[in-house]
Design a protein around this motif. Structure first.
Motif, short mmCIF file in Angstrom:
data_model
loop_
_atom_site.label_atom_id
_atom_site.label_comp_id
_atom_site.label_asym_id
_atom_site.label_seq_id
_atom_site.Cartn_x
_atom_site.Cartn_y
_atom_site.Cartn_z
N ASP A 3 0.80 -1.23 0.00
CA ASP A 3 0.00 0.00 0.00
C ASP A 3 0.83 1.28 0.00
O ASP A 3 0.35 2.35 0.39
CB ASP A 3 -0.96 0.02 1.20
CG ASP A 3 -1.97 -1.11 1.14
OD1 ASP A 3 -2.36 -1.48 0.02
OD2 ASP A 3 -2.33 -1.62 2.21
N LYS A 4 2.08 1.18 -0.42
CA LYS A 4 2.92 2.35 -0.53
C LYS A 4 3.59 2.35 -1.89
O LYS A 4 3.98 1.31 -2.39
CB LYS A 4 3.98 2.37 0.58
CG LYS A 4 4.82 3.64 0.58
CD LYS A 4 5.78 3.69 1.76
CE LYS A 4 6.59 4.98 1.74
NZ LYS A 4 7.54 5.06 2.89
N TYR A 19 -8.50 13.40 -15.33
CA TYR A 19 -7.98 12.09 -15.67
C TYR A 19 -8.42 11.01 -14.69
O TYR A 19 -8.79 11.28 -13.54
CB TYR A 19 -6.45 12.12 -15.76
CG TYR A 19 -5.75 11.94 -14.43
CD1 TYR A 19 -5.36 10.68 -14.00
CD2 TYR A 19 -5.49 13.03 -13.62
CE1 TYR A 19 -4.73 10.50 -12.79
CE2 TYR A 19 -4.85 12.87 -12.40
CZ TYR A 19 -4.47 11.61 -11.99
OH TYR A 19 -3.85 11.44 -10.78
N TYR A 20 -8.40 9.79 -15.19
CA TYR A 20 -8.66 8.60 -14.38
C TYR A 20 -7.54 7.62 -14.63
O TYR A 20 -7.15 7.38 -15.78
CB TYR A 20 -10.00 7.97 -14.75
CG TYR A 20 -10.21 6.62 -14.10
CD1 TYR A 20 -10.58 6.53 -12.75
CD2 TYR A 20 -10.03 5.44 -14.82
CE1 TYR A 20 -10.77 5.30 -12.14
CE2 TYR A 20 -10.21 4.21 -14.22
CZ TYR A 20 -10.57 4.14 -12.88
OH TYR A 20 -10.75 2.92 -12.29
N SER A 21 -6.99 7.04 -13.57
CA SER A 21 -5.92 6.05 -13.70
C SER A 21 -6.22 4.84 -12.84
O SER A 21 -6.82 4.95 -11.76
CB SER A 21 -4.58 6.67 -13.31
OG SER A 21 -4.69 7.38 -12.09
N LYS A 22 -5.79 3.67 -13.31
CA LYS A 22 -6.11 2.40 -12.65
C LYS A 22 -4.95 1.44 -12.75
O LYS A 22 -4.34 1.29 -13.81
CB LYS A 22 -7.34 1.77 -13.33
CG LYS A 22 -7.69 0.37 -12.86
CD LYS A 22 -8.39 0.40 -11.52
CE LYS A 22 -8.99 -0.96 -11.15
NZ LYS A 22 -8.05 -1.88 -10.51
N GLU A 42 -5.29 -4.66 -9.29
CA GLU A 42 -5.20 -4.18 -7.92
C GLU A 42 -6.35 -3.21 -7.65
O GLU A 42 -6.87 -2.57 -8.56
CB GLU A 42 -3.86 -3.46 -7.68
CG GLU A 42 -2.63 -4.31 -7.92
CD GLU A 42 -2.38 -5.31 -6.81
OE1 GLU A 42 -3.00 -5.16 -5.73
OE2 GLU A 42 -1.58 -6.23 -7.02
N ASP A 43 -6.74 -3.14 -6.39
CA ASP A 43 -7.78 -2.19 -5.99
C ASP A 43 -7.12 -0.83 -5.73
O ASP A 43 -7.04 -0.36 -4.60
CB ASP A 43 -8.49 -2.70 -4.74
CG ASP A 43 -9.67 -1.80 -4.36
OD1 ASP A 43 -10.13 -1.04 -5.23
OD2 ASP A 43 -10.10 -1.86 -3.19
#
Length: 340
Positions: free
Chosen positions: A57-58, A259-262, A266-267
């Motif tokens: 989570d980092k 913008y949208y990034s994914k 991963e969540d």
């Protein structure tokens, strides 16, 4: 007296109209002659690039060691190609042994699908990365007292990026906008353009099995699945091109974006805002030209390194134009006729 004043206004208006007609005629003549010329540019860029690696989570920062690389632009009619790499012969990079070696390769194409619809496609690859946050990463694994110097190197790591952008010109057209692309087009007049573009990017980070730290090599036999992410951005803004004197010019563009990034698998995703901007100043006399520019891509993101983005880039270049071979003109005339 009124008749004399009216006559003067009519004469002045006629002269202004005639002068404008001459300018438009000269512009059309240059555009027509430019169809049978090849434009070539060679340049040098300094790029500040950061990639991200998510762990517990980092996000940790991965950097290529090379900062400088050479660029080449080639244009003939509607075919606009750019490619770049860091050749060994130039020896412009003072590689830090603690950070390893990096290699660049980029290739891109720009073309107009219609007088107002512009398409841009681009592929880039960086091989050889190092962990900028090595000390923080080691403290996460061991304890807060870890204070060893050095960087984790990933000599086989590859970061591949596929980019594209489709832009529509609300104000302006193909002829007005073409010099905004790169230096291969000569700026002919003062221009103001407004456009909206959809930017899309797909990235793959792979081959992190091999690691070098403090001179020792470590290899993992376990399956190393690539890290993949994508980004979509909607950009709207404008640009100004201003002629200075006879052959000097300046160009400035600014495009606020949503913008949208994914991160795939991963969540981990994000909506945010940003700004893409570009500025260039140069000299162009029709035969040879040179100039320099600056590009800034800012994202208002607390997790700004989880996807690939160029924070800033500076480039300089010089180029020239020469007449293309007759057989090339003849074949492209046929292609242009088919496309019409």
């Amino acid at each position: 007296m009124k008749e004399k004043i009216l006559s003067c206004f009519l004469i002045c208006f006629s002269l202004l109209s005639y002068a404008q007609e001459i300018d438009e005629t000269q512009e059309k003549k240059y555009v027509e002659e430019d169809k049978n010329k090849i434009s070539v540019v060679t340049g040098l860029s300094y790029i500040h690039n950061i990639f991200g690696l998510l762990y517990q989570d980092k996000v940790f920062r991965l950097r290529p060691n090379d900062a400088f690389y050479t660029e080449f632009f080639l244009r003939y009619r509607w075919l606009d190609v750019s490619f770049s790499f860091a050749p060994k012969l130039t020896r412009i990079n003072n590689d830090d042994p603690e950070k390893g070696k990096s290699k660049y390769f980029n290739v891109g194409f720009t073309f107009f699908l219609s007088p107002k619809l512009r398409q841009y496609v681009y592929f880039s690859e960086v091989k050889g990365l190092y962990f900028q946050d090595t000390k923080e990463f080691m403290r996460l694994i061991y304890d807060e007292d870890y204070n060893e110097e050095g960087y984790l190197q990933f000599p086989d790591a590859k970061y591949k990026s596929f980019k594209g952008e489709t832009s529509y010109l609300w104000l302006g057209n193909k002829t007005d906008y073409r010099s905004f692309n790169n230096m291969t087009y000569k700026p002919l007049k003062d221009v103001f353009i407004v456009s909206t573009g959809l930017f899309y990017q797909y990235n793959i980070l792979s081959d992190l099995n091999k690691t070098i730290y403090q001179g020792e090599i470590f290899s993992e036999s376990a399956d190393d699945s690539p890290s993949k992410d994508f980004r979509i951005a909607l950009r709207s803004g404008g640009g100004v091109q201003k002629k200075i004197g006879g052959n000097w010019y300046t160009i400035v563009e600014a495009y606020p974006e949503l913008y949208y990034s994914k991160l795939i698998g991963e969540d981990f995703h994000e909506f945010n805002v940003g700004l893409y901007s570009n500025a260039r100043m140069g000299y162009d006399n029709g035969k040879w030209f040179f100039g320099g520019g600056f590009q800034l891509n800012w994202i208002n993101s607390s997790n700004e390194n989880f996807y690939s983005t160029t924070q800033w880039l500076f480039r300089v270049g010089v180029g020239f134009r020469f007449n293309s071979p007759t057989f090339v003109n003849r074949n492209f005339d046929r292609i242009d006729h088919i496309l019409k």
